[in-house]
Design a protein around this motif. Sequence first.
Motif, PDB file in Angstrom:
ATOM      1  N   GLU A 267      10.412  -4.246 -27.377  1.00 56.84           N
ATOM      2  CA  GLU A 267       9.663  -4.991 -28.252  1.00 56.84           C
ATOM      3  C   GLU A 267      10.155  -5.905 -28.885  1.00 56.84           C
ATOM      4  O   GLU A 267       9.774  -7.061 -29.498  1.00 56.84           O
ATOM      5  CB  GLU A 267       9.030  -3.866 -29.162  1.00 56.84           C
ATOM      6  CG  GLU A 267       8.238  -2.691 -28.575  1.00 56.84           C
ATOM      7  CD  GLU A 267       7.108  -3.293 -27.717  1.00 56.84           C
ATOM      8  OE1 GLU A 267       6.354  -4.105 -28.223  1.00 56.84           O
ATOM      9  OE2 GLU A 267       6.841  -2.847 -26.476  1.00 56.84           O
ATOM     10  N   SER A 270      10.820  -8.986 -27.057  1.00 54.47           N
ATOM     11  CA  SER A 270       9.509  -9.761 -26.840  1.00 54.47           C
ATOM     12  C   SER A 270       9.017 -10.686 -28.146  1.00 54.47           C
ATOM     13  O   SER A 270       8.860 -11.657 -27.717  1.00 54.47           O
ATOM     14  CB  SER A 270       8.505  -8.789 -26.334  1.00 54.47           C
ATOM     15  OG  SER A 270       8.704  -7.804 -25.258  1.00 54.47           O
ATOM     16  N   ARG A 271       9.293  -9.934 -29.370  1.00 54.08           N
ATOM     17  CA  ARG A 271       9.413 -10.826 -30.445  1.00 54.08           C
ATOM     18  C   ARG A 271      10.258 -11.903 -30.485  1.00 54.08           C
ATOM     19  O   ARG A 271       9.666 -13.079 -30.801  1.00 54.08           O
ATOM     20  CB  ARG A 271       9.439  -9.770 -31.729  1.00 54.08           C
ATOM     21  CG  ARG A 271       9.203 -10.650 -32.990  1.00 54.08           C
ATOM     22  CD  ARG A 271       9.900  -9.832 -34.068  1.00 54.08           C
ATOM     23  NE  ARG A 271      11.326  -9.815 -33.884  1.00 54.08           N
ATOM     24  CZ  ARG A 271      12.157 -11.061 -34.441  1.00 54.08           C
ATOM     25  NH1 ARG A 271      11.768 -12.062 -34.840  1.00 54.08           N
ATOM     26  NH2 ARG A 271      13.567 -11.180 -34.219  1.00 54.08           N
ATOM     27  N   THR A 327       9.341  -3.478 -35.193  1.00 57.26           N
ATOM     28  CA  THR A 327       8.209  -4.793 -34.750  1.00 57.26           C
ATOM     29  C   THR A 327       6.980  -4.688 -34.530  1.00 57.26           C
ATOM     30  O   THR A 327       6.286  -5.540 -34.037  1.00 57.26           O
ATOM     31  CB  THR A 327       9.139  -5.244 -33.316  1.00 57.26           C
ATOM     32  OG1 THR A 327       8.623  -3.740 -32.569  1.00 57.26           O
ATOM     33  CG2 THR A 327      10.371  -5.202 -33.129  1.00 57.26           C
ATOM     34  N   ARG A 347       5.641  -4.269 -20.059  1.00 53.38           N
ATOM     35  CA  ARG A 347       6.722  -3.215 -20.649  1.00 53.38           C
ATOM     36  C   ARG A 347       7.157  -2.514 -19.584  1.00 53.38           C
ATOM     37  O   ARG A 347       8.502  -2.503 -19.711  1.00 53.38           O
ATOM     38  CB  ARG A 347       5.901  -2.463 -21.751  1.00 53.38           C
ATOM     39  CG  ARG A 347       5.430  -3.368 -23.023  1.00 53.38           C
ATOM     40  CD  ARG A 347       4.991  -2.455 -24.095  1.00 53.38           C
ATOM     41  NE  ARG A 347       4.710  -3.163 -25.364  1.00 53.38           N
ATOM     42  CZ  ARG A 347       3.671  -3.519 -25.873  1.00 53.38           C
ATOM     43  NH1 ARG A 347       2.423  -3.116 -24.837  1.00 53.38           N
ATOM     44  NH2 ARG A 347       3.254  -4.153 -26.768  1.00 53.38           N
TER      45      ARG A 347
END
Length: 396
Positions: A267, A270-271, A327, A347
């Motif tokens: 996560e 990804s951010r 996140t 994911r």
Amino acid sequence: MDLADNLATDPYGVYERLRTTSPVHRIQGTDGQPAWIVTRYEEVRAGLADPRLSLDKRHARTGNYQGLQLPPALDANLLNMDPPDHTRIRRLVGKAFTAGRVEQLRAPIRAVADQLLDALGTDGSAELIGAYAAPLPITVICELLGIPRERRGDFRGWTQALIAPDPNQPHAAKEAVKAMMRFFTGLIEHKRQTPADDLLSDLISVRDAEDDRLSEDELLSLVFLILFAGFENTVQLIGNAVWALLKHPAQLAALREDMSKIPAAVEELSRFEGPALLAIRRFATEDLTIGDVTVPAGETVLLSLSAANRDPGRFADPDRLDIDRDTAGHLALGHGIHYCLGAPLARAETEIALTALLERFTVLEPDGDDAAQWRRSLRARGLKSLRVRFRAGQPA
């Protein structure tokens, strides 16, 4: 303002400068036509869920940026639709990407990852995008759809031509579209004649049994989108994640020390370095105010997911990678009714790809100062190549 060159080399620096002055700016799209770009978290998140920002090109004003142009048979996809058509088609395919269905795929995905790593050996160097990050998701999505192994080799070239076109090959994108059309049309006809236990056969069954629910163009467009988005976004997510960890060795070491952190790390990765700089373009259905700007009806709005995810107004110290960060609310895979349909699968593949890689190689590092080569794209954030050195066994 022409952002293409700067976004290719320094996207987050560009976005920081834009955010500082205003949440909304007038720019030129890749075709030279004007658009509005939105860069602050609050406005981007609101825009993603605003029904007045339509994906349907029929709301576009002539002379404004409209994004990737596809033939009608491929254009009838979820990225160009609003409700109720969007709702109808998403419901048909959504069951293939539920969390429960994806859990059943984890063991097969891990088996593919292990096979790819076996081929690398135990000590040496490799170009990781071509050898691992790309073949893993293409194998998974093709298995899901039921595409024969011998027909999978051209996808990387086709998607590359569409997402990051080479200015020295001006006709490559059109040729890629033609090739994909021929491939998908032939594949659907083959599956009609020889159905199997796969998602494509299921979709064809829905199309043929209930014509009012899925047109032939919608079927063809849906197959195109599942392959295109399901493959390309995950390649970028895996490649970007590996590179971010290699550039932040303390975070990589912390992840190796506690591999249970990998889902949370995905996560944050990804951010921090997500696969999409921009969400799919949208068109104002009426005059509307975004931040301090009034966008006239019909004009194009580009919502920057990457800029929003680096907004210090939402995430403290946003340019720092922190796998322990909260996140919640990041926008790497979208928000609202157009949230990425394949997010659970993307994911899972990234979690498994990182787990298998780190378990296999206790030494993993960049191979040279120019190990990472980024693609030039206004839309996507992804690596053309990533050269690494690796070794199984104990660290040196």
